[in-house]
Design a protein around this motif. Structure first.
Motif: not given
Length: 67
Positions: A1-16
Motif C-alpha cells: 500500500m502506498e504512503n499516499h493512500t495511507v495519508n489520504e485515508g487516515k482521518t476516516a480510518a480513525i473515525i471508523s
C-alpha cells in the motif's frame, strides 16, 4: 500500500473506530473516494462490532445460566 493512500485515508480510518456511529460516518466519507486503507479499517470495526454483539447477546447470557 502506498504512503499516499495511507495519508489520504487516515482521518476516516480513525473515525471508523469511534463507536458504530463513527463507522457509519467513515463509510459515507469513504463512499465517494474508495480508499483501500479506510475500507480495511471500516471492515475491521464492523467485525469487532458484530463480535461484541454476539458476545453480549449470546455468549454472556449462556455463561450466566450455567453458573
Amino acid at each position: 500500500m502506498e504512503n499516499h493512500t495511507v495519508n489520504e485515508g487516515k482521518t476516516a480510518a480513525i473515525i471508523s473506530y469511534i463507536t458504530i456511529f463513527g463507522t457509519i460516518i467513515a463509510f459515507f466519507m469513504n463512499n465517494s473516494k474508495k480508499n483501500s486503507f479506510t475500507s480495511f479499517h471500516i471492515r475491521q470495526m464492523i467485525g469487532i462490532f458484530l463480535l461484541s454483539m454476539i458476545n453480549k447477546y449470546i455468549v454472556y447470557p449462556l455463561c450466566i445460566i450455567n453458573s
